[in-house]
Motif scaffolding. Structure first.
Motif, PDB file in Angstrom:
ATOM      1  N   TYR A 330     -10.504  -5.693  -4.072  1.00 18.93           N
ATOM      2  CA  TYR A 330      -9.967  -6.863  -4.763  1.00 18.93           C
ATOM      3  C   TYR A 330      -9.182  -7.764  -3.823  1.00 18.93           C
ATOM      4  CZ  TYR A 330     -11.009  -4.370  -9.077  1.00 18.93           C
ATOM      5  OH  TYR A 330     -11.652  -3.715 -10.089  1.00 18.93           O
ATOM      6  N   TRP A 364      -2.657 -11.126  -6.552  1.00 18.66           N
ATOM      7  CA  TRP A 364      -3.621 -10.440  -5.688  1.00 18.66           C
ATOM      8  C   TRP A 364      -4.226 -11.448  -4.709  1.00 18.66           C
ATOM      9  CZ3 TRP A 364      -6.794  -6.224  -8.856  1.00 18.66           C
ATOM     10  CH2 TRP A 364      -5.892  -5.403  -9.520  1.00 18.66           C
ATOM     11  N   TYR A 454     -11.855 -10.153 -16.711  1.00 17.05           N
ATOM     12  CA  TYR A 454     -12.758 -10.148 -15.553  1.00 17.05           C
ATOM     13  C   TYR A 454     -14.208 -10.482 -15.928  1.00 17.05           C
ATOM     14  CZ  TYR A 454      -9.297  -7.581 -12.684  1.00 17.05           C
ATOM     15  OH  TYR A 454      -8.191  -7.197 -11.966  1.00 17.05           O
TER      16      TYR A 454
HETATM   17  C1  BG6 Z   1      -9.103  -0.492 -10.240  1.00 18.93           C
HETATM   18  C2  BG6 Z   1      -9.461   0.463 -11.311  1.00 18.93           C
HETATM   19  O1  BG6 Z   1      -7.872  -0.090  -9.755  1.00 18.93           O
HETATM   20  O2  BG6 Z   1      -8.847  -1.813 -10.522  1.00 18.93           O
HETATM   21  C3  BG6 Z   1      -9.841  -0.170 -12.639  1.00 18.93           C
HETATM   22  O3  BG6 Z   1     -10.448   1.384 -10.933  1.00 18.93           O
HETATM   23  C4  BG6 Z   1      -8.972  -1.394 -12.859  1.00 18.93           C
HETATM   24  O4  BG6 Z   1      -9.704   0.804 -13.627  1.00 18.93           O
HETATM   25  C5  BG6 Z   1      -9.237  -2.387 -11.748  1.00 18.93           C
HETATM   26  O5  BG6 Z   1      -9.142  -1.972 -14.108  1.00 18.93           O
HETATM   27  C6  BG6 Z   1      -8.531  -3.719 -11.893  1.00 18.93           C
HETATM   28  O6  BG6 Z   1      -7.169  -3.526 -12.102  1.00 18.93           O
HETATM   29  P1  BG6 Z   1      -6.439  -4.185 -13.322  1.00 18.93           P
HETATM   30  O7  BG6 Z   1      -5.051  -3.696 -13.259  1.00 18.93           O
HETATM   31  O8  BG6 Z   1      -6.553  -5.658 -13.129  1.00 18.93           O
HETATM   32  O9  BG6 Z   1      -7.165  -3.732 -14.549  1.00 18.93           O
END
Ligand code: BG6
Length: 493
Positions: A330, A364, A454
């Motif tokens: 990410y 992020w 997302y």
């Molecule tokens: C990863 C996980 O850490 O990131 C997911 O495997 C998670 O389960 C994803 O949803 C995104 O993070 P967040 O906090 O935006 O849902």
């Protein structure tokens, strides 16, 4: 060169964030069922009752799920909202959702199995048949459309009973219960599933340690014990999988918040290397090479860790190395030994702000070049086929009066990330698949929010629990369909 023929394009989800049906079909509770919603500034809370019967809420921690107090038990409290209970209700919508994935042209769909749907407490001798049938129906539906499932066996959802009885993976008995559960899924779904991941983001347990708050030797000891039992459980699963079906492709799954030295001060460079050792190599080396690396031993020395590492464990770790390396990507983070006032704040993001990058509404860093860097670095070290099994932008979406959702910002995020993967492939990285995170809106793991979306598919469900769960296509839906149809050639908006 671009993307190879047969590249596995698709999307990813996890049971605890998507499936819902938390108390249906004989399913037992998991920790996410006693976790409330939070936000970018306020943590999710875990709810429990102390030995005298008083209710409590304490902040969730990604490193340790153990009960906060002796004699306490986890509980669903009146007046609290638990977003994962219903999540976005794949349990009742799977046929509709899979048809939408097929419409986008998915080649692969990543999902996880809820351990407590098959083994409600984790310790039963035989699985809950209704749970077994639910996933069989899902896999059969995927097969109908020619979509390859990628199945995560554990995605943050240990049965609550085990957590209360044995702490957070602090007991060797976990290995035997996990083995029983894994044997069930590997035999029941033989012929329906080929690609498996053992533990999602296994490295979170150690990676976040010391970043959010100072961590003691005892915290590191706990994390190392937790990881050791998970490594052994993973290796047993991989070995067993290859015995059940030699064609099974078994993967590890790590979170890759790529880390850069903030300055060219050699002390920053060394600190960054140590950060990679702690957050990536500690786990990657065991799962790919079958033993702890020298940098793991440096960490054991630093925190005075003593492991319950038997000769039998050594043998199984060697025999159970994975076939592929998969990871989530990410963002990147900067590491420095210097003082700075310009720190990044958000959910699960740390370090000094990188002046070359822009940041999402949740703090992020958006860094497509970092994806090429990560793919090359990981492939160079582990030399196994790679998959990026999570990537995407959590953002606020607005539904227009006519029901359309114009999420051009999401497309703008994906275009350079897809180019970054293509560049890595041109640079001889063996990348075989890409599943974007939350291809349909799901509950955020970090914040428990619905508004951190997302998906290419919008789900009408909100933070206050309202919404009719109806599904609609965002602009990105039509764009991703074109990307898949052209095998990554046509990225135009
Ligand atoms: C990863 C996980 O850490 O990131 C997911 O495997 C998670 O389960 C994803 O949803 C995104 O993070 P967040 O906090 O935006 O849902």
């Amino acid at each position: 060169m671009g993307f190879p023929k047969g590249f596995l394009w698709g999307g990813a989800t996890a049971a605890n964030q998507y499936e819902g049906g938390w108390n249906e079909g004989g399913r037992g509770p998991a920790l996410t069922d006693v976790t409330t919603g939070g936000s970018v500034n306020s943590p999710r809370m875990v709810t429990w009752i102390d030995k005298d019967g008083n209710p409590h809420k304490t902040p969730q921690t990604p490193c340790d799920d153990s009960l906060p107090e002796e004699g306490a038990h986890y509980a669903v409290l009146d007046g609290e909202l638990y977003p994962n209970h219903e999540a976005t209700d794949f349990y009742h919508h799977y046929k509709e959702d899979i048809a939408l994935f097929a419409e986008m042209g998915f080649k692969m769909f990543r999902m996880s199995i809820s351990w407590s749907r098959l083994y409600p407490t984790g310790v039963e001798e035989t699985p809950n048949q209704e749970g077994v049938e639910f996933y069989r129906n899902v896999f059969t539906e995927l097969k109908k459309y020619g979509i390859e499932p990628l199945v995560t066996i554990w995605h943050f959802d240990t049965p609550l009973y085990l957590v209360e009885k044995y702490g957070d993976w602090q007991h060797r008995d976990y290995v035997k219960y996990f083995e029983r559960y894994a044997r069930t899924v590997l035999t029941e779904y033989n012929g329906l599933v080929k690609y498996w991941l053992t533990f999602n983001e296994i490295n979170n347990t150690i990676s976040f340690l010391g970043m959010m708050a100072p961590a003691s030797d005892a915290d590191f000891q706990k994390a190392a014990t937790h990881l050791h039992y998970q490594f052994v459980a993973s290796a047993i699963t991989v070995k067993m999988a290859h015995e059940i079906n030699p064609d099974y492709m078994m993967g590890c799954m790590l979170s890759l918040p790529t880390q850069y030295p903030h300055t060219c001060d050699p002390a920053d460079v060394l600190a960054t290397e140590h950060a990679w050792q702690k957050s990536v190599y500690y786990c990657g080396d065991v799962q790919c090479f079958g033993d702890y690396g020298p940098s793991a031993k440096r960490i054991w020395d630093q925190y005075h860790i003593v492991l319950d590492y038997t000769d039998e464990d050594k043998k199984i770790l060697k025999e159970g190395t994975v076939d592929m390396f998969t990871f989530s990507y990410y963002m990147s983070m900067n590491i420095t030994t210097h003082q700075s006032d310009d720190m990044v704040s958000g959910n699960f993001t740390f370090g000094v702000r990188n002046p070359h990058l822009v940041y999402s509404d949740w703090g992020w860093a958006v860094d497509p070049t970092g994806l090429t860097y990560t793919l090359e670095k990981i492939y160079d070290r582990y030399r196994r086929p790679l998959m990026v099994v999570e990537n995407g932008l959590g953002a606020f979406d607005t539904v227009e009066e006519d029901g359309s959702i114009h999420d051009g910002y999401r497309i703008d995020y994906y275009i350079p990330h897809i180019k970054a993967m293509s560049e890595a492939i041109d640079n001889h990285v063996d990348l075989i698949g890409y599943t974007t995170w939350g291809c349909i809106d799901v509950v955020s793991a970090g914040t428990g929010e619905m508004r951190k979306r997302y998906g290419f598919i919008y789900v009408n469900k909100h933070d206050d629990g309202t919404g009719d769960m109806s599904r609609s296509r965002k602009d990105s839906f039509f764009w991703y369909k074109k990307v898949i149809a052209s095998n990554g050639e046509d990225l135009s908006k």
